[in-house]
Scaffold this motif. Structure first.
Motif, PDB file in Angstrom:
ATOM      1  N   LEU A 152       9.765   8.289  -4.184  1.00 18.58           N
ATOM      2  CA  LEU A 152      11.049   8.646  -3.590  1.00 18.58           C
ATOM      3  C   LEU A 152      11.695   7.463  -2.879  1.00 18.58           C
ATOM      4  O   LEU A 152      12.920   7.352  -2.825  1.00 18.58           O
ATOM      5  N   ALA A 153      10.891   6.559  -2.354  1.00 23.04           N
ATOM      6  CA  ALA A 153      11.418   5.395  -1.641  1.00 23.04           C
ATOM      7  C   ALA A 153      12.228   4.477  -2.539  1.00 23.04           C
ATOM      8  O   ALA A 153      13.083   3.724  -2.059  1.00 23.04           O
ATOM      9  N   VAL A 154      11.965   4.535  -3.848  1.00 22.62           N
ATOM     10  CA  VAL A 154      12.691   3.657  -4.779  1.00 22.62           C
ATOM     11  C   VAL A 154      13.568   4.441  -5.748  1.00 22.62           C
ATOM     12  O   VAL A 154      14.112   3.879  -6.695  1.00 22.62           O
ATOM     13  N   GLY A 155      13.690   5.757  -5.540  1.00 25.50           N
ATOM     14  CA  GLY A 155      14.529   6.562  -6.413  1.00 25.50           C
ATOM     15  C   GLY A 155      13.886   6.956  -7.716  1.00 25.50           C
ATOM     16  O   GLY A 155      14.559   7.384  -8.658  1.00 25.50           O
ATOM     17  N   CYS A 156      12.563   6.822  -7.786  1.00 32.14           N
ATOM     18  CA  CYS A 156      11.795   7.166  -8.984  1.00 32.14           C
ATOM     19  C   CYS A 156      11.489   8.667  -8.978  1.00 32.14           C
ATOM     20  O   CYS A 156      11.390   9.278  -7.914  1.00 32.14           O
ATOM     21  N   ARG A 193       0.839  -1.197   0.000  1.00 31.07           N
ATOM     22  CA  ARG A 193       0.000   0.000   0.000  1.00 31.07           C
ATOM     23  C   ARG A 193       0.876   1.250   0.000  1.00 31.07           C
ATOM     24  O   ARG A 193       1.698   1.440   0.902  1.00 31.07           O
ATOM     25  N   LYS A 194       0.701   2.081  -1.038  1.00 26.70           N
ATOM     26  CA  LYS A 194       1.447   3.330  -1.058  1.00 26.70           C
ATOM     27  C   LYS A 194       1.116   4.156   0.191  1.00 26.70           C
ATOM     28  O   LYS A 194      -0.032   4.179   0.597  1.00 26.70           O
ATOM     29  N   PRO A 195       2.096   4.766   0.862  1.00 31.62           N
ATOM     30  CA  PRO A 195       3.429   5.120   0.364  1.00 31.62           C
ATOM     31  C   PRO A 195       4.485   4.038   0.423  1.00 31.62           C
ATOM     32  O   PRO A 195       5.638   4.310   0.073  1.00 31.62           O
ATOM     33  N   LYS A 196       4.159   2.829   0.883  1.00 28.21           N
ATOM     34  CA  LYS A 196       5.130   1.740   0.805  1.00 28.21           C
ATOM     35  C   LYS A 196       5.374   1.422  -0.676  1.00 28.21           C
ATOM     36  O   LYS A 196       4.478   1.575  -1.515  1.00 28.21           O
ATOM     37  N   ASP A 228      -0.110  22.181  -1.775  1.00 23.89           N
ATOM     38  CA  ASP A 228       0.607  23.071  -0.857  1.00 23.89           C
ATOM     39  C   ASP A 228       1.462  22.278   0.124  1.00 23.89           C
ATOM     40  O   ASP A 228       2.542  22.720   0.520  1.00 23.89           O
ATOM     41  N   LEU A 229       0.974  21.105   0.507  1.00 19.01           N
ATOM     42  CA  LEU A 229       1.694  20.276   1.468  1.00 19.01           C
ATOM     43  C   LEU A 229       2.974  19.695   0.875  1.00 19.01           C
ATOM     44  O   LEU A 229       4.029  19.691   1.524  1.00 19.01           O
ATOM     45  N   VAL A 230       2.892  19.203  -0.352  1.00 25.68           N
ATOM     46  CA  VAL A 230       4.046  18.543  -0.967  1.00 25.68           C
ATOM     47  C   VAL A 230       5.257  19.467  -1.086  1.00 25.68           C
ATOM     48  O   VAL A 230       6.374  19.078  -0.719  1.00 25.68           O
ATOM     49  N   PRO A 231       5.105  20.720  -1.553  1.00 25.00           N
ATOM     50  CA  PRO A 231       6.293  21.588  -1.634  1.00 25.00           C
ATOM     51  C   PRO A 231       6.950  21.860  -0.291  1.00 25.00           C
ATOM     52  O   PRO A 231       8.164  22.091  -0.226  1.00 25.00           O
ATOM     53  N   GLN A 232       6.171  21.844   0.783  1.00 32.16           N
ATOM     54  CA  GLN A 232       6.745  22.057   2.111  1.00 32.16           C
ATOM     55  C   GLN A 232       7.681  20.924   2.497  1.00 32.16           C
ATOM     56  O   GLN A 232       8.734  21.145   3.097  1.00 32.16           O
ATOM     57  N   ARG A 233       7.305  19.706   2.123  1.00 34.98           N
ATOM     58  CA  ARG A 233       8.115  18.543   2.495  1.00 34.98           C
ATOM     59  C   ARG A 233       9.125  18.175   1.412  1.00 34.98           C
ATOM     60  O   ARG A 233      10.247  17.756   1.723  1.00 34.98           O
ATOM     61  N   TYR A 234       8.716  18.307   0.168  1.00 34.06           N
ATOM     62  CA  TYR A 234       9.564  17.880  -0.949  1.00 34.06           C
ATOM     63  C   TYR A 234       9.571  18.966  -2.025  1.00 34.06           C
ATOM     64  O   TYR A 234       8.909  18.839  -3.061  1.00 34.06           O
ATOM     65  N   PRO A 235      10.302  20.056  -1.799  1.00 36.88           N
ATOM     66  CA  PRO A 235      10.261  21.189  -2.739  1.00 36.88           C
ATOM     67  C   PRO A 235      10.790  20.864  -4.130  1.00 36.88           C
ATOM     68  O   PRO A 235      10.529  21.604  -5.070  1.00 36.88           O
ATOM     69  N   GLU A 236      11.507  19.756  -4.259  1.00 37.32           N
ATOM     70  CA  GLU A 236      12.069  19.393  -5.563  1.00 37.32           C
ATOM     71  C   GLU A 236      11.066  18.695  -6.478  1.00 37.32           C
ATOM     72  O   GLU A 236      11.337  18.486  -7.671  1.00 37.32           O
ATOM     73  N   VAL A 237       9.895  18.343  -5.963  1.00 39.05           N
ATOM     74  CA  VAL A 237       8.913  17.598  -6.761  1.00 39.05           C
ATOM     75  C   VAL A 237       8.131  18.562  -7.653  1.00 39.05           C
ATOM     76  O   VAL A 237       7.496  19.492  -7.151  1.00 39.05           O
ATOM     77  N   PRO A 238       8.143  18.361  -8.971  1.00 39.70           N
ATOM     78  CA  PRO A 238       7.366  19.244  -9.850  1.00 39.70           C
ATOM     79  C   PRO A 238       5.873  18.989  -9.720  1.00 39.70           C
ATOM     80  O   PRO A 238       5.432  17.851  -9.509  1.00 39.70           O
ATOM     81  N   ILE A 239       5.097  20.066  -9.848  1.00 37.24           N
ATOM     82  CA  ILE A 239       3.638  19.992  -9.707  1.00 37.24           C
ATOM     83  C   ILE A 239       2.999  20.496 -10.987  1.00 37.24           C
ATOM     84  O   ILE A 239       3.410  21.525 -11.536  1.00 37.24           O
ATOM     85  N   PHE A 240       1.970  19.793 -11.448  1.00 36.88           N
ATOM     86  CA  PHE A 240       1.326  20.111 -12.719  1.00 36.88           C
ATOM     87  C   PHE A 240      -0.186  20.188 -12.546  1.00 36.88           C
ATOM     88  O   PHE A 240      -0.741  19.635 -11.594  1.00 36.88           O
TER      89      PHE A 240
END
Length: 201
Positions: free
Chosen positions: A135-139, A100-103, A154-166
């Motif tokens: 991120l857990a598998v380097g993808c 189950r993701k996030p696993k 809004d939550l994702v950039p706070q934790r993972y600012p490198e992730v692009p959002i579309f």
């Protein structure tokens, strides 16, 4: 071999608050079929990875989820797209499974079955759980604002600012295709990249 992984609800189809329980409730998101047709023109495997706890919650049987996936795949194929595999987790969150993701269990299984290089692949999702599984598998994760992404962008950039959002799947696919074009242009030419000359006569 790199692949493009896709979450289902909120990326390909509408994410219903009461879950997609039948094909009659399934609705493709605007532009999703066009985006999948564009992806089908690449050599990359296109793989759906989705949490479907409605099975172990007793809301629908596994056979209904399978039927939805068969019909979804057929609809995509009729319009020139393709899905190469679908993996889903039927477990409830409290069951503590590895799939189950996030696993990352679904991603590891797909990589084993299909010979996928996870660190060279992409995962398009609409939730923090998709980002963390990638991120857990380097993808490379990509977040779309459809589905839960509207609330979590809004939550994702706070934790993972490198992730692009579309905005949606078509925009995310366009980004992948542009990035892949740059990789091909900047990659050193190998002997195997040069086509062999046809024999004369």
């Amino acid at each position: 071999m790199r692949a493009v992984f896709l979450d289902r609800d909120g990326v390909i189809c509408e994410n219903r608050p009461d879950h997609v329980k039948s094909w009659a409730e399934f609705r493709f998101l605007p532009g999703a079929l066009f985006a999948l047709r564009r992806l089908a023109e690449t050599p990359f495997p296109i793989v759906v990875v989705t949490n479907q706890a409605i099975i172990h919650r007793g809301i629908v049987p596994a056979e209904m989820v399978d039927e939805i996936h068969v019909r979804m795949t057929q609809s995509i194929q009729r319009l020139g797209g393709r899905l190469d595999a679908i993996y889903y987790c039927p477990h409830r969150p409290e069951e503590g499974c590895f799939c189950r993701k996030p696993k990352p269990g679904l991603l590891f299984q797909a990589a084993k079955d299909l010979g996928i290089s996870l660190e060279d692949s992409y995962l398009i999702g609409d939730a923090l759980t998709d980002v963390e599984a990638a991120l857990a598998v380097g993808c490379q994760p990509l977040l779309v604002r459809t589905g839960r992404g509207a609330l979590q962008s809004d939550l994702v950039p706070q934790r993972y600012p490198e992730v692009p959002i579309f905005r949606d799947l078509p925009e995310a696919v366009s980004w992948i295709l542009r990035r892949e074009a740059r990789i091909l242009l900047t990659r050193p030419l190998k002997v195997t990249d040069v086509p062999l000359a046809a024999p004369l006569g």
